[in-house]
Design a protein around this motif. Sequence first.
Motif, PDB file in Angstrom:
ATOM      1  N   LEU A 108      63.351   7.621  84.816  1.00 30.93           N
ATOM      2  CA  LEU A 108      63.340   8.417  83.586  1.00 30.93           C
ATOM      3  C   LEU A 108      62.329   7.871  82.587  1.00 30.93           C
ATOM      4  CD1 LEU A 108      67.161   9.065  83.172  1.00 30.93           C
ATOM      5  CD2 LEU A 108      65.390  10.803  83.528  1.00 30.93           C
ATOM      6  N   ALA A 109      62.195   6.550  82.564  1.00 28.30           N
ATOM      7  CA  ALA A 109      61.229   5.954  81.636  1.00 28.30           C
ATOM      8  C   ALA A 109      59.829   6.479  81.929  1.00 28.30           C
ATOM      9  CB  ALA A 109      61.268   4.427  81.757  1.00 28.30           C
ATOM     10  N   THR A 111      59.144   9.340  82.986  1.00 26.96           N
ATOM     11  CA  THR A 111      59.096  10.777  82.732  1.00 26.96           C
ATOM     12  C   THR A 111      59.293  11.051  81.251  1.00 26.96           C
ATOM     13  OG1 THR A 111      60.296  10.876  84.807  1.00 26.96           O
ATOM     14  CG2 THR A 111      60.006  12.928  83.691  1.00 26.96           C
ATOM     15  N   MET A 112      59.320   9.959  80.475  1.00 31.82           N
ATOM     16  CA  MET A 112      59.724  10.068  79.065  1.00 31.82           C
ATOM     17  C   MET A 112      58.868  11.029  78.267  1.00 31.82           C
ATOM     18  SD  MET A 112      62.429   8.982  78.360  1.00 31.82           S
ATOM     19  CE  MET A 112      63.075   9.743  76.929  1.00 31.82           C
ATOM     20  N   SER A 113      57.564  11.066  78.572  1.00 30.30           N
ATOM     21  CA  SER A 113      56.727  11.944  77.748  1.00 30.30           C
ATOM     22  C   SER A 113      57.135  13.398  77.944  1.00 30.30           C
ATOM     23  CB  SER A 113      55.255  11.741  78.073  1.00 30.30           C
ATOM     24  OG  SER A 113      55.048  11.992  79.432  1.00 30.30           O
ATOM     25  N   ARG A 116      60.497  13.825  76.044  1.00 27.91           N
ATOM     26  CA  ARG A 116      60.322  13.807  74.577  1.00 27.91           C
ATOM     27  C   ARG A 116      59.709  15.094  74.062  1.00 27.91           C
ATOM     28  NH1 ARG A 116      58.174   8.601  74.619  1.00 27.91           N
ATOM     29  NH2 ARG A 116      59.948   7.196  74.500  1.00 27.91           N
ATOM     30  N   LYS A 201      70.035  15.048  74.633  1.00 34.64           N
ATOM     31  CA  LYS A 201      68.697  14.538  74.937  1.00 34.64           C
ATOM     32  C   LYS A 201      68.352  13.321  74.086  1.00 34.64           C
ATOM     33  CE  LYS A 201      64.705  16.608  73.865  1.00 34.64           C
ATOM     34  NZ  LYS A 201      63.481  15.829  73.655  1.00 34.64           N
ATOM     35  N   GLU A 205      67.263   9.641  75.441  1.00 40.19           N
ATOM     36  CA  GLU A 205      66.016   8.983  75.050  1.00 40.19           C
ATOM     37  C   GLU A 205      66.275   7.561  74.587  1.00 40.19           C
ATOM     38  OE1 GLU A 205      63.899  11.426  72.206  1.00 40.19           O
ATOM     39  OE2 GLU A 205      63.903  13.115  73.596  1.00 40.19           O
ATOM     40  N   VAL A 208      67.268   5.262  77.497  1.00 41.63           N
ATOM     41  CA  VAL A 208      66.127   4.883  78.335  1.00 41.63           C
ATOM     42  C   VAL A 208      65.330   3.779  77.652  1.00 41.63           C
ATOM     43  CG1 VAL A 208      63.938   5.700  79.294  1.00 41.63           C
ATOM     44  CG2 VAL A 208      65.975   7.116  79.514  1.00 41.63           C
ATOM     45  N   GLN A 209      65.114   3.957  76.364  1.00 40.88           N
ATOM     46  CA  GLN A 209      64.372   2.964  75.581  1.00 40.88           C
ATOM     47  C   GLN A 209      65.067   1.607  75.637  1.00 40.88           C
ATOM     48  OE1 GLN A 209      61.909   4.212  72.773  1.00 40.88           O
ATOM     49  NE2 GLN A 209      61.171   2.156  73.276  1.00 40.88           N
ATOM     50  N   GLN A 212      64.752   0.049  79.053  1.00 42.49           N
ATOM     51  CA  GLN A 212      63.394  -0.392  79.294  1.00 42.49           C
ATOM     52  C   GLN A 212      63.122  -1.717  78.591  1.00 42.49           C
ATOM     53  OE1 GLN A 212      60.580   2.579  78.119  1.00 42.49           O
ATOM     54  NE2 GLN A 212      59.145   2.045  79.741  1.00 42.49           N
TER      55      GLN A 212
END
Lengths: 374, 401
Positions: A108-109, A111-113, A116, A201, A205, A208-209, A212
């Motif tokens: 997912l990290a 795919t973050m863009s 977001r 969502k 986000e 994931v942050q 990471q």
Amino acid sequence: MKNTLGIVFTYKYEEDLKTLTQLRSISSIPFGGRYRIVDFMLSSMVNSGVTKIGMITQNNYSSLMDHLGSGKEWDLSRKRDGLYIQPPFSSANSISLGANYRGRMEALANTMSFIRRSTEEYVLMTDADVICNMTFDDMLDYHIAKEADITLLYKEGSFSNESYNQFCFLATDEDGKVTDVTINPAKNRNKLCVGTLIIRKSLLESLVQECQSHNLYSFRRDVLQANLKDLKVYGYKCDEYFEPITSISSYYDTNMSLLDEKVREQLFGGDYSIYTKIRDEVPTVYRNTSEVSNSLIADGCVIEGKVENCIIFRGVHIHKNTVVSNSIIMQDTEIQSGCQINYVISDKDVVIRQNRKLFGYQKYPTVLPKSSVV
Amino acid sequence: MKIKKECIAMLLAGGQGSRLGVLTKEVAKPAVPFGGKYRIIDFPLSNCVNSGIDTVGVLTQYMPLDLNAYIGNGQPWDLDRNYGGVSILPPYVHGKTGDWYKGTANAIYQNIHYIDNYDPDYVVVLSGDHIYKMDYNKMLQYHKQTDAACTIAVLNVTLEEASRFGIMNTDENNRIYEFEEKPKQPKSTKASMGIYIFTWSKLRQYLIADEADPQSENDFGKNIIPEMLGNGEVLMAYEFDDYWKDVGTVQSLWEANMELIGVDSPINLNDPSWRIYSRSPNVQPHYVAPGASLSETIVTEGAIIAGKVEHSVLFSGCKIGKGAIVRDSVIMTNAVIGEGAVVEYSIVGQGVVIGANATVGAPKEICKPGSIALIGENLTVGEGATVEPGIMVSENIPAGR
């Protein structure tokens, strides 16, 4: 479900499906005579009104991309939203190891863009290795009504079988709130977490942050188990046909379950279709030597022999004096005359020459790899 | 900037097809189902795409709803293009007046603007009534080589049959000197297949002249072709010698369906280099239940078969009940044949429900040739009812009659 972004993980425990996943990811394994496994989840999402779907891929995804194309068969080739294939991605400051994601959060990290940039409020995150035809609207309503942070879809039953060893199991209180999440536990294996969930969502986000920055990568361990006390995690029971494909044996059984009228009714009898890539085949021809019983047969076949309890894919040719039983024969396979085939899974483009006898066993069907010649 | 198209096609799809009776009560003839998963119009549309013609105007008039929905944006035939592709062209109001399409030539005349948009050198004019595979590009090459104003595809028929067709009388170079509609004493066996290629500048001129003539019936066969011949234009016959079938009657529609079945089928649809495309209904594979038997039959996805089927064509989603017998018949989309019913030498329309133990038609061997029982779309034949051979059913039949 207009306000929901779809994220599909197209890869999973592929070592358990060995031969079938040699050249493809689990999601693009042919299934049910004319489909690929991914068709079921993708169609279910589209039928729920999810119109923006990211497909996270890892390895061997060319077959999947070939199948999905622009996504037009699922009505996902559009100006606004549609299908977004997310190939593995690595950059200088990425912590990932290229195509080998250690876990969901790492994938997912990367795919973050995409996530977001999306404006949807909720995310429906799911595995692609499931056979189902359902809509997720009720699950979203439940998620909102419970003011949950995360809602996990689960199936109730007895899952002592070792093919569920990779799965999470849930314990819930009477309100449906998840009180425990265990991976392959020794007991309490009756609420099977099937890998489909809804999450806000914004929460996804930040999770994931968080992962990471701590070099954490597992959704189940580092998010669900680690934060179960702090997050409102709910379970939503699925009462519809919903079968994860976990092994050759479950792949075989799930295919064969389509011969049951009730299962066919559940998967194909309702208002919602399962979409797949169109092949423009001709109708199937039965010659006067054919003898067919209890079988599901797709277009483009020529049937001259005897077929019983089989799933026959598109473009298969079964010659005279041949008996094929209890088998799954994938597209464009040719079985010549005088053969006896029992409990066999034949991958695409196989040729079985005259007078061959191949026998597997129900729990261990013989698998013939793609394009092999017997 | 517009891209010029060398050749575009105009498909005349407005015909009622009244000889197909109840089958065309609610749909135009080109939308009549055929061969398990096709409609008649799939053949000319697929031929166009396979011949490299990517711009097709479909002229509709009679009962167009089903046809319009079927064609949609043309995607199943790969005709959803940025420029060109398929366009549905119904008659429309211009200025203070408007006209229905008065005849085949008038239909093209009313769409001169559409054709001019693509500035083509050549226009193929097709009808939506025939089952065949043909490379229009080869015919176009012939048209160019012979420097013709018009090339007409012809099929050699027997002398007896010739009086049922429009016949082209040609010289030894295949140049047409005379056209006779259904001649009593045919001088030639070259029957028009209803496929024309025109040099657009010529056709345009003749269409405008024809429209100005109040006596004209505005028909290609009756007016335009004779007029061109009279003026000494070069009209060529292009000989075609493969399968071509007019499915304008119940009998010929039945025959064409049956011709798809045999090992020696005269038309091979399973040809990867010349696929016939159709709109997919998105249904599961067909299911053959225990106790069913199928022989010399073609079946499409979505069908469920529990009975005995011989020498028949089963469309998608049809259901053949336990103990039912289907022989020498065409069972169209979503039709249901009840348990123990017997259907022989029949065409059963879309969505028809035949009750248990009903009898439709009779064994082909004892029927008069051509006495095919036909049941119109969405009708019901009650339990135990009987439909005699050769009957065209246009309303529900109560049980046990």
